[in-house]
Every structure is written in structure tokens, then in C-alpha cells.
Write a protein that holds these residues in place. Structure first.
Motif, short mmCIF file in Angstrom:
data_model
loop_
_atom_site.label_atom_id
_atom_site.label_comp_id
_atom_site.label_asym_id
_atom_site.label_seq_id
_atom_site.Cartn_x
_atom_site.Cartn_y
_atom_site.Cartn_z
N ARG A 61 -8.21 -4.11 -5.86
CA ARG A 61 -9.10 -3.46 -4.90
C ARG A 61 -9.55 -2.08 -5.39
NH1 ARG A 61 -6.91 -2.13 0.05
NH2 ARG A 61 -8.91 -2.41 1.11
N LYS A 62 -8.63 -1.34 -6.02
CA LYS A 62 -8.95 0.01 -6.45
C LYS A 62 -8.27 0.32 -7.78
CE LYS A 62 -9.41 1.87 -1.75
NZ LYS A 62 -8.91 2.88 -0.77
N VAL A 63 -8.92 1.19 -8.56
CA VAL A 63 -8.36 1.71 -9.80
C VAL A 63 -8.28 3.23 -9.65
CG1 VAL A 63 -8.67 2.00 -12.28
CG2 VAL A 63 -9.27 -0.17 -11.20
N GLU B 45 -4.46 -0.78 -7.11
CA GLU B 45 -4.15 -1.25 -5.77
C GLU B 45 -4.61 -2.70 -5.69
OE1 GLU B 45 -6.01 -0.64 -1.41
OE2 GLU B 45 -5.16 1.22 -2.29
N VAL B 46 -3.69 -3.60 -5.36
CA VAL B 46 -4.00 -5.03 -5.38
C VAL B 46 -3.61 -5.68 -4.05
CG1 VAL B 46 -3.58 -5.10 -7.86
CG2 VAL B 46 -1.74 -5.74 -6.29
N ILE C 53 -0.85 -5.63 0.53
CA ILE C 53 -1.36 -4.59 -0.38
C ILE C 53 -0.19 -4.04 -1.18
CG2 ILE C 53 -2.44 -2.33 -0.53
CD1 ILE C 53 -4.06 -2.98 1.93
N ALA C 54 -0.36 -4.00 -2.50
CA ALA C 54 0.69 -3.50 -3.37
C ALA C 54 0.09 -2.55 -4.41
CB ALA C 54 1.41 -4.65 -4.06
N ILE C 55 0.93 -1.69 -4.94
CA ILE C 55 0.52 -0.74 -5.98
C ILE C 55 1.18 -1.13 -7.30
CG2 ILE C 55 0.51 1.67 -6.73
CD1 ILE C 55 -1.23 1.14 -4.30
#
Length: 455
Positions: A153-155, A183-184, A191-193
Motif C-alpha cells: 500500500r505504501k513505501v 506497508e502491506v 495491515i502489516a509493516i
């Protein structure tokens, strides 16, 4: 041979477009300020084709050596000039006009990239979602705890929408830091980091296999091991395989999914494989020898078969990224600016030794990427063209004598000292610039050859 021709044509088209756009920038601004243009050449050396057009009788040429081109203008420093052409001589123009003419080439390449991005962002392109495959053991991705099917989702806090965006964002982060935070969303919709180390690509260079070295791969749906299509004149056709065959084992190893077939075939270029299959309820055994195919400097096997096209799985894997006209233009400008700035940062880091010189690519690697992007589709090829256009524009603006940036440096000195640079200084500069350019080309060719033989 057909693949080689395909790659060569894709490279030739890209090179022709970039050179013509670059030289047109010089040509149009020169004409606009009143300088007479004698020749517009695509390529160097012996002319293969020439014609004269326009009110000035400009000679348009396609020459034998295609890596570049030039615009020859009336200039007293390069030969005698007719009296009536003296007012239109390049060397007699105000320094501001000379700067505009010289800068127009690289600027034209940057404008081309912006227009390509604008069209793509506006029209919209189908791209793979940033879904990650199960990483190999002992890889950086495995150490980060990445699981099969996780959606990025995010970098480092920045949203990411596609696999291509993920690659670019990781490339950008790898130039600045040794790790990145992803962030996945995992398979349990949690949601996990994930903290991913980038050290595997920091020193060895971010070439076509960088994601492999990190252990990152694109997640693919689990398709059944059934042949949907067998290409004519392929290794599979020669072995007698038919559409509808279900592969059950290769060299005694059980086959459960299409990915198992791909892995077994790719690992055996030129080596005979024993294939067990089911055809109309009957068990059969055949021998298939995968053709050896070069893929980014590494030899892999292919037999010429295709999987069942699962429309639902494809829809789950892809997304259409598009923007309205004005936001698309803003994004295109930002994309060109960011990639230009990144190119400069990478050059600076290579000079001080923070980034490997193995990142430099020559014509062989560029031709390889041109062919691969063309095979993927028009959108991918246009993105490749935009990226190379940015690189060409930025490199030509470097303050190296013999490049456009070197001439701009001379004109800046001329403004400061209120007089032109001496011919002796320019001559020495040309020699130094040529030496630097030849050294850069030598590095690029070495890297190309190294990739071809070492993979």
C-alpha cells in the motif's frame, strides 16, 4: 533470429525518435533566431540518403553510424562563409541566442518525455497491482517477513498503486538509504509493516535482476498445469504436445500449477526434459528440449506454450491508472522532474563512489530493454522511450566539452568575462571531453558484455 530482429527494430525506432527530436530542438530554435542551417543529419559518417528541402536548401541526411546526429549551421569558425550569409552565422549571434539554440536539444528530449507521460496518465494504462510473490529463502524479502500475495500500500509512507510505481519508488529509495518500510495488506486482510533491506542492490547496481536479488517477485495466480496454446515451430510442437494436455510431472518432479512448469522449463535451456501428461484420460510420456533464450544476459529455457487465460485472475492482478487532463499534465511534469533529478543524483553518487558504475548501460542493454518493453505492449514501450529521452536530455546538459552542456559552460564563461573563450581553450576542452566520453562508452560496453556473459 526473429526475437533479435524484433529487439533491433524496437531499438532502432527508439533511437531514431530520440535523435530526431533532439536535433529538431536545435534546428527549430536556430531557424527561429535567424541562423542558417546547412545540414540536418541523423547519424554520423557516410550519408546513406540525402535530400535538400526548405528555403535555405538545408541538406537532410541519414548517415551510416546511427548513434547520434547533428545540426550543422553557418559558422565562420568551421569554414568560409559567403558574404550574404554572414549576418546569419551562428558565431555572430548574441550569446543568449546561442545558449537557446544549444539548450533546445536537451530541452526537446525532456519535453518529449513529458508529453509521453501526459498522454499515458491521461489515457490510462493497465498495470499490475503491487502484489508480492512468496520470496526465496534467505533473501532480503524473506528476512522482512513478506508473504505470498501481500499487497503493498505504501513505501515509506507514500502511496503506491502499481507494480511499476513500486519498482520506481524502491529504485529511488535504494539511492538514498539502506532500507525501506513497506506497508502491506496480507492474505488475512491485516495491515502489516515490513522493513526491507536494500543493501543487496546498493553496491552491485540496480540492473534488470535487482528485484531478484532482493527476493521480490510479482505474485501470480495459481493456474492449472494445462496447455491452452502450443506455438507453431516451437519445442513443444516438435515434441508432440497439444492444447488441452495436462502436465503431471517433469523429470519425475510432481507438477501442481502452471508456475511449476515455468520454473522447470526455465531452469533447463537446451536440456532434454521427460514430461508426463494426461491427454483425454490417457497417461503419456514425451521428451521436450527447451530452446535456450537470452533474457537480460541470462540463458533460460522456453518451449512455446501458453496457460489458460483466467480473466478473473487477471482482473484481480491488474488495475487501470488514469487521471483527468490537467492533473495528468501536472503528474507528467513531476515525473519528468523527479526522474531528471534522480539521474543527476545517481551520476553524482557514481562519481564519489557511493553507487556502482555497473549501473551504466550501453546500447546492448538499452536494445534489450527496448525489445522487452515493446513485447509487453505500447504503453510499456512509450514509458521506456520517455525514460531514455530523459536520460539523453540530462546527460547532454552535463558540463562536459563536446556535449551541449560543455558549450553552455563556454557561453556562461563568455558572459562572465565579457568575451568568447579562446580557440585554444576550446580545442583542449574538446579533447578532454572526447576522452571522457570515450571512457564513459567503454564503461557502458564493458557492463553490457559483462551482463551478457555473467548474467
Amino acid at each position: 533470429m526473429s526475437t533479435f530482429i524484433h529487439y533491433l527494430v524496437a531499438f532502432a525506432i527508439a533511437l531514431a525518435v530520440l535523435v530526431v527530436v533532439h536535433e529538431l530542438g536545435h534546428f527549430l530554435v536556430a531557424r527561429w533566431v535567424g541562423v542558417k542551417v546547412l545540414r540536418f543529419s541523423v547519424g554520423f559518417g557516410q550519408p546513406l540518403w540525402r535530400r535538400r528541402f526548405g528555403r535555405d536548401g538545408t541538406e537532410w541526411v541519414i548517415a551510416a553510424f546511427p548513434l547520434g546526429g547533428y545540426v550543422k549551421m553557418v559558422d565562420e569558425r568551421e569554414g568560409s562563409v559567403a558574404v550574404e550569409d554572414l549576418p546569419r552565422s551562428f558565431n555572430r549571434r548574441p550569446v543568449g541566442q546561442r545558449i537557446a539554440i544549444v539548450a533546445a536539444g536537451p530541452v526537446a528530449n525532456l519535453v518529449l518525455a513529458t508529453l509521453i507521460y501526459w498522454g499515458l496518465f491521461w489515457h490510462g494504462t493497465e498495470e499490475f497491482r503491487p502484489l508480492l510473490a512468496a520470496p526465496p529463502a534467505m533473501s532480503a524479502a524473506a528476512a522482512a517477513g513478506i508473504e505470498d500475495g501481500e499487497l503493498v500500500r505504501k513505501v515509506d509512507g507514500a502511496p503506491v498503486r502499481s507494480w511499476q510505481e513500486l519498482r520506481w519508488m524502491l529504485l529511488r529509495e535504494a539511492a538514498e538509504s539502506d532500507s525501506v518500510e513497506l506497508e502491506v495488506i496480507n492474505g488475512r486482510q491485516e495491515i502489516a509493516i515490513r522493513h526491507l533491506s536494500l543493501s543487496a542492490v546498493r553496491e552491485s547496481g540496480w540492473d534488470g535482476e535487482a528485484f531478484d536479488r532482493l527476493g521480490l517477485g510479482l505474485h501470480r495466480p495459481s493456474l492449472p498445469p494445462v496447455l491452452a496454446k502450443v506455438m507453431r515451430n516451437s519445442a513443444a510442437a516438435a515434441a508432440g504436445l497439444l492444447p488441452g494436455d495436462e502436465i503431471t510431472a517433469i523429470d519425475g518432479l510432481e507438477i501442481r500449477t502452471w508456475a511449476d512448469i515455468v520454473a522447470a522449463v526455465r531452469a533447463a535451456p537446451g536440456r532434454a526434459l521427460t514430461v508426463d501428461l494426461q491427454r483425454s484420460g490417457q497417461s503419456m510420456r514425451m521428451t521436450v528440449t527447451p530452446a535456450a533464450v537470452d533474457e537480460r544476459g541470462r540463458e533460460v529455457g522456453r518451449i512455446g506454450v501458453a496457460a489458460i487465460d483466467d480473466a478473473r485472475a487477471r482482473a484481480d492482478m491488474t488495475t487501470v491508472v488514469s487521471h483527468p487532463p490537467l492533473p495528468a499534465l501536472a503528474k507528467a511534469l513531476r515525473e519528468t522532474w523527479e526522474k531528471s533529478a534522480f539521474t543527476l543524483r545517481m551520476i553524482g553518487k557514481m562519481i564519489v563512489g557511493e553507487v556502482s558504475w555497473r549501473n551504466i548501460s550501453g546500447p546492448v542493454t538499452i536494445a534489450d530493454y527496448a525489445g522487452q518493453s515493446a513485447q509487453l505492449g505500447v504503453g510499456y514501450y512509450l514509458k521506456f522511450l520517455a525514460l531514455i529521452s530523459i536520460s539523453l536530455g540530462v546527460l547532454n546538459l552535463l558540463p562536459i566539452p563536446i556535449l551541449d552542456g560543455g558549450h553552455l559552460l563556454y557561453y556562461l564563461i563568455e558572459i562572465i568575462k565579457r568575451g568568447p573563450v579562446s580557440e585554444r581553450t576550446m580545442e583542449v576542452g574538446q579533447r578532454v571531453g572526447l576522452a571522457l566520453l570515450l571512457m564513459l562508452m567503454a564503461f557502458a560496453f564493458y557492463n553490457d558484455i559483462n551482463r551478457l556473459f555473467s548474467g
